[in-house]
Scaffold this active site. Sequence first.
Site, PDB file in Angstrom:
ATOM      1  N   ASP A  60      -6.849  -1.069  -4.250  1.00 53.81           N
ATOM      2  CA  ASP A  60      -8.337  -0.586  -3.491  1.00 53.81           C
ATOM      3  C   ASP A  60      -8.786   0.365  -4.155  1.00 53.81           C
ATOM      4  O   ASP A  60     -10.430   0.483  -3.817  1.00 53.81           O
ATOM      5  CB  ASP A  60      -7.408  -0.275  -2.020  1.00 53.81           C
ATOM      6  CG  ASP A  60      -6.730  -1.515  -1.214  1.00 53.81           C
ATOM      7  OD1 ASP A  60      -6.895  -2.822  -1.412  1.00 53.81           O
ATOM      8  OD2 ASP A  60      -4.690  -1.044  -0.270  1.00 53.81           O
ATOM      9  N   ASP A  66       1.524  -2.083  -0.318  1.00 52.88           N
ATOM     10  CA  ASP A  66       0.222   0.029   0.092  1.00 52.88           C
ATOM     11  C   ASP A  66       0.738   1.504   0.215  1.00 52.88           C
ATOM     12  O   ASP A  66       2.344   1.046   0.686  1.00 52.88           O
ATOM     13  CB  ASP A  66      -0.791   0.212   0.992  1.00 52.88           C
ATOM     14  CG  ASP A  66      -1.972  -0.941   0.871  1.00 52.88           C
ATOM     15  OD1 ASP A  66      -2.473  -1.317  -0.067  1.00 52.88           O
ATOM     16  OD2 ASP A  66      -2.442  -1.053   2.270  1.00 52.88           O
TER      17      ASP A  66
END
Length: 156
Positions: free
Chosen positions: A131, A116
């Site tokens: 995401d 991420d």
Amino acid sequence: MKPSVLWSFFLGLDVLIFDRLHKYLQVDMAGWTGGEVIEIAPFFDYTLVWNTGISYGLMGGLPPEMLLLVMGLAMVALGWWWVKEDSLLTRIGIALAIGGALSNAIDRVVYGAVADFFSLSFFPYVFNIADMAISIGVIALIVDVLRPRTEPETKS
């Protein structure tokens, strides 16, 4: 083949390719290992955080095998819905979700966790392109489910 099938398939494939390319460039080419931070704005940092959960860290306590099973079952269910659905918006939402989920699942296999990168000071999670695609896909599904439908006229 309906245009919505082809259109949504390539959109989901684009999400998968774009997210994989971003992670390859940052992790494999630039050599980021985690903890690197570039401040883009006072409210936005570009950083690598390894997520051991699914999207936004959900189910982080489950063993990796169980997470892959949950993600696999979700993708099969979404794939079935995508094939059966006629609405372009629903197909787009499902394709975005599948493309993002598949890329995050690949992270699990390749890196052992999900990479991420995007951190907003007002949002409690660090997230990635996959995401964002999953979130936009879910919003598209909600919009499509809630929008009014016209009933086909029946001839008497």
